[in-house]
Design a protein around this motif. Structure first.
Motif, PDB file in Angstrom:
ATOM      1  N   VAL B  22       0.840  -1.198   0.000  1.00 22.59           N
ATOM      2  CA  VAL B  22       0.000   0.000   0.000  1.00 22.59           C
ATOM      3  C   VAL B  22       0.876   1.251   0.000  1.00 22.59           C
ATOM      4  N   ILE B  23       1.950   1.202   0.808  1.00 28.30           N
ATOM      5  CA  ILE B  23       2.870   2.343   0.836  1.00 28.30           C
ATOM      6  C   ILE B  23       3.522   2.517  -0.540  1.00 28.30           C
ATOM      7  N   ALA B  24       3.899   1.395  -1.145  1.00 22.66           N
ATOM      8  CA  ALA B  24       4.512   1.459  -2.480  1.00 22.66           C
ATOM      9  C   ALA B  24       3.548   2.089  -3.478  1.00 22.66           C
ATOM     10  N   SER B  25       2.276   1.711  -3.391  1.00 25.76           N
ATOM     11  CA  SER B  25       1.322   2.244  -4.371  1.00 25.76           C
ATOM     12  C   SER B  25       1.144   3.754  -4.165  1.00 25.76           C
ATOM     13  N   LEU B 332      -4.106  -2.607  -5.845  1.00 33.63           N
ATOM     14  CA  LEU B 332      -4.463  -3.990  -6.170  1.00 33.63           C
ATOM     15  C   LEU B 332      -3.261  -4.699  -6.786  1.00 33.63           C
ATOM     16  N   LEU B 333      -2.603  -4.030  -7.728  1.00 38.28           N
ATOM     17  CA  LEU B 333      -1.473  -4.670  -8.417  1.00 38.28           C
ATOM     18  C   LEU B 333      -0.274  -4.847  -7.476  1.00 38.28           C
ATOM     19  N   THR B 334       0.021  -3.824  -6.659  1.00 34.49           N
ATOM     20  CA  THR B 334       1.185  -3.975  -5.774  1.00 34.49           C
ATOM     21  C   THR B 334       0.924  -5.032  -4.698  1.00 34.49           C
ATOM     22  N   VAL B 335      -0.318  -5.126  -4.226  1.00 31.01           N
ATOM     23  CA  VAL B 335      -0.601  -6.146  -3.215  1.00 31.01           C
ATOM     24  C   VAL B 335      -0.477  -7.535  -3.823  1.00 31.01           C
ATOM     25  N   LEU B 336      -0.935  -7.686  -5.057  1.00 29.08           N
ATOM     26  CA  LEU B 336      -0.752  -8.970  -5.749  1.00 29.08           C
ATOM     27  C   LEU B 336       0.722  -9.333  -5.765  1.00 29.08           C
ATOM     28  N   LEU B 337       1.543  -8.355  -6.107  1.00 28.47           N
ATOM     29  CA  LEU B 337       2.987  -8.567  -6.189  1.00 28.47           C
ATOM     30  C   LEU B 337       3.549  -8.924  -4.813  1.00 28.47           C
ATOM     31  N   ALA B 338       3.115  -8.178  -3.798  1.00 28.35           N
ATOM     32  CA  ALA B 338       3.635  -8.418  -2.446  1.00 28.35           C
ATOM     33  C   ALA B 338       3.248  -9.805  -1.953  1.00 28.35           C
TER      34      ALA B 338
END
Lengths: 313, 349
Positions: B22-25, B332-338
């Motif tokens: 979330v922070i990354a996004s 959504l995309l960064t959480v998928l990645l994480a």
């Protein structure tokens, strides 16, 4: 209203072919992705991105063809993102695709607001003009229907032929179909599954974006937020309907657009007992019906939705 | 590049990864804020202040989170069983329609009966509605991702017809909206002078109930088993068909409850913009929570913070509030990645 006389009208067929164009681009794009084993639910967002980026390019002073090319590049970039997530990392194709759709649609709206803050009536551009190919367009009936369209519509028809040829008649097409059917066997042949799938998703997404760009650069002359309006989802249904064959996909797109054109005519001409909303439902209900009738006998690419990881299984 | 499955994942990582994502996004979306000519730090600060900075802001955020908890649970339950229900938006409106049909005078009950009655009938309608694409999936192999999605458009057109046609309120000065529900059907407000309503408590209760069911009951186990491996659960003699039907009823029901809660808690009458995409956001909520029912409460609140905060931020620094949609999509995309990186490590060679 007399439905039969409708089919004799050149205007009806002209509208049908025009309305089919974005669907043809989108369906070809999705078909290429799925043949390589990747479901691309990002299509709705990729089309929106193509719609917006193509229009913006022209609005900021670029040429029309430059806009088409730019839209294709934006589409390919979103396709690359989808490919990194689904092909290289093997994440859920459903969820990633929805993420790409949300990203494409929301970024388009955001960028549009950045380019044009606070306007109520969107400014217009000069869109593609209908071609008048000297001899061909004077053919009876076929002339106006096929050869008085914009160049993008002709391109869509050519694209179907090229896609069918490449996919079914060339070594590259064989390799693409192989990674969609049996990636392990493809790898044993020395093919790079990851590279082929990535390429297919990028090219397919570029086509989808061009389909979107058609909406702003040829069909209309302005961009509205939400103008793709479910066309991408219909393309996904059309791919299933076509059982993954380019020729049938073209037929499906035309059939579908004809439905849409009939719906519009009926809506205009009759103050009928049936409210217009029910006519607007027809395309969606027909898609579902098409899915049902075709799904049972459909030959899915065997590896669709299955991520491929080296050394696993 | 090679992917290696990790043997064990520490719990801190499992919880920390989505937070980092979330922070990354937010960092990624800072680029857009810079482009708009504002300072990202002050923008995100304004966003947090706008969403959490006062009692009013906080109640607004929790009010917004309420339908998202319902639709998030709906997606989480379905996705656990690998039933790809993308039709939350349609089921939301089915619930809202049911509440309008029954709640605008057809049935009159005292409030303590009327409210449960509307929620139950709405949920039933939504659940039965999701059974259509589920049946098409199991019997005719029609991909439910596409059918549930297309049905959203159909439902919205039905609502369009209803609010312009038979249900149009003659008292609404020509606006396309249905008549308001009766007073007994309106959800009581929790905090005086705010919009936070009983639906929030109900959403929390549903999250707890769904968590308990998934964790401790046979039905919950079956749902997870069917999702993990259809073949294995068939082989083990589980009632696969019944489990999928139960999942569909539950998922569609939860999404429809979002519609009832929004209708009877916030607006009071049916309009075409009752949901600004709660059904679709529910999918993001469920993914952010890694499909965990209690995590859904947190992630729904997070999404609500983004949306409520973005409104006041966009007004303060003159940036399009589509920034909220972009942030949600990127999250959504960064959480998928994480979540992927908690399960695999990438080896470069």
């Amino acid at each position: 209203m007399d439905i039969l006389s409708l089919f004799l009208e050149t205007g009806f067929w002209l509208a049908t072919v025009r309305m089919a164009t974005p669907l043809i681009f989108g369906t070809m794009g999705e078909l290429i992705c799925e043949r390589a084993g990747v479901l691309n639910l990002g299509i709705e967002g990729i089309m929106a991105a193509g719609c917006m980026s193509g229009w913006t390019w022209v609005f900021l002073g670029g040429t029309l063809w430059g806009g088409v090319l730019f839209a294709a590049c934006v589409g390919a970039a979103l396709g690359l993102l989808h490919a990194v997530f689904t092909v290289h990392l093997g994440l859920s194709q459903h969820v990633t695709g929805l993420g790409i759709t949300m990203l494409g649609a929301s970024l388009s709206s955001f960028v549009f607001r950045m380019v044009l803050p606070q306007v109520t009536t969107p400014p217009k551009i000069i869109p593609f003009a209908p071609l008048d190919i000297p001899v061909l367009s004077s053919l009876p009936f076929l002339g106006p229907v096929l050869f008085s369209q914009t160049a993008l519509t002709l391109l869509a028809f050519i694209l179907v032929g090229v896609t069918a040829y490449v996919l079914l008649r060339t070594p590259l097409g064989l390799a693409l179909r192989m990674v969609g059917e049996n990636p392990l066997a493809a790898e044993a042949q020395g093919l790079s599954v990851l590279a082929l799938r990535t390429g297919a998703v990028m090219v397919g997404s570029a086509f989808m974006a061009v389909g979107g760009a058609f909406l702003t650069l040829a069909a209309f002359d302005a961009y509205y937020i939400g103008m793709v309006n479910g066309r991408g989802w219909i393309c996904i249904a059309l791919v299933v309907f076509s059982s993954w064959k380019p020729g049938k996909a073209l037929l499906g797109a035309l059939l579908f657009a004809a439905f849409d054109a009939i719906q519009m005519r009926v809506q205009q001409q009759s103050i009928s007992a049936i409210p217009y909303q029910f006519y607007l439902m027809l395309p969606y209900l027909c898609s579902i019906l098409a899915l049902i009738t075709m799904s049972s006998k459909a030959a899915y690419p065997k590896a669709l939705l299955v991520p491929f990881r080296k050394g696993e299984r | 590049m090679r992917l290696e499955p990790r043997d064990s994942v520490a719990l801190t990582w499992q919880i920390g990864a989505p937070l980092l994502a979330v922070i990354a996004s937010m960092a990624i979306c800072s680029g857009l804020i810079l482009w708009a000519g504002a300072s990202p730090l002050s923008a995100w600060g304004l966003l947090l202040k706008g969403a959490l900075g006062s009692t009013f802001a906080l109640t607004e955020t929790l009010t917004r989170a309420t339908p998202l908890i319902f639709t998030g649970l709906a997606a989480a339950v379905a996705f656990r069983a690998k039933l790809w229900n993308i039709g939350g938006e349609g089921q939301f409106y089915v619930g809202a329609c049911m509440a309008t049909w029954l709640g605008t005078g057809m049935v009159t009950l005292p409030a303590w009966l009327m409210i449960p009655f509307l929620f139950l009938s709405g949920a039933l309608a939504g659940g039965l509605f999701l059974l259509i694409p589920t049946w098409l999936k199991t019997q005719l192999k029609a991909d439910e991702v596409v059918t549930t999605l297309l049905l959203n458009f159909v439902v919205l057109l039905v609502v369009n017809w209803l609010v312009f046609g038979p249900w149009k309120d003659p008292m609404a000065m020509g606006w396309p909206q249905a008549a308001p529900v009766i007073d007994q059907a309106m959800l009581p407000v929790l905090v005086p002078k705010s919009s936070l309503h009983l639906g929030f408590i109900l959403a929390l209760a549903c999250a707890l109930a769904v968590w308990w069911m998934m964790r401790f009951t046979v039905w919950g186990f079956e749902i997870r088993a069917v999702g993990a491996s259809l073949k294995a659960s068939t082989f083990a003699g589980m009632p696969v068909g019944a489990t999928i039907i139960r999942t569909a009823l539950l998922s569609g029901g939860l999404a429809a409850m979002a519609g009832v809660s929004e209708l009877c808690g916030v607006k009071g009458y049916l309009t075409l913009d009752l949901s600004p995409g709660f059904g679709y956001s529910g999918i993001v909520v469920a993914m952010l929570a890694a499909l965990h029912p209690l995590g859904v409460v947190l992630s729904a609140t997070f999404i609500a913070v983004i949306y409520i905060g973005a409104d006041s931020m966009s007004r303060a620094i003159n940036i399009s509030n589509y920034i909220a949609d972009v942030t949600t999509a990127v999250s959504l995309l960064t959480v998928l990645l994480a979540m992927f990186l908690t399960r695999y490590r990438i080896r470069w060679k």
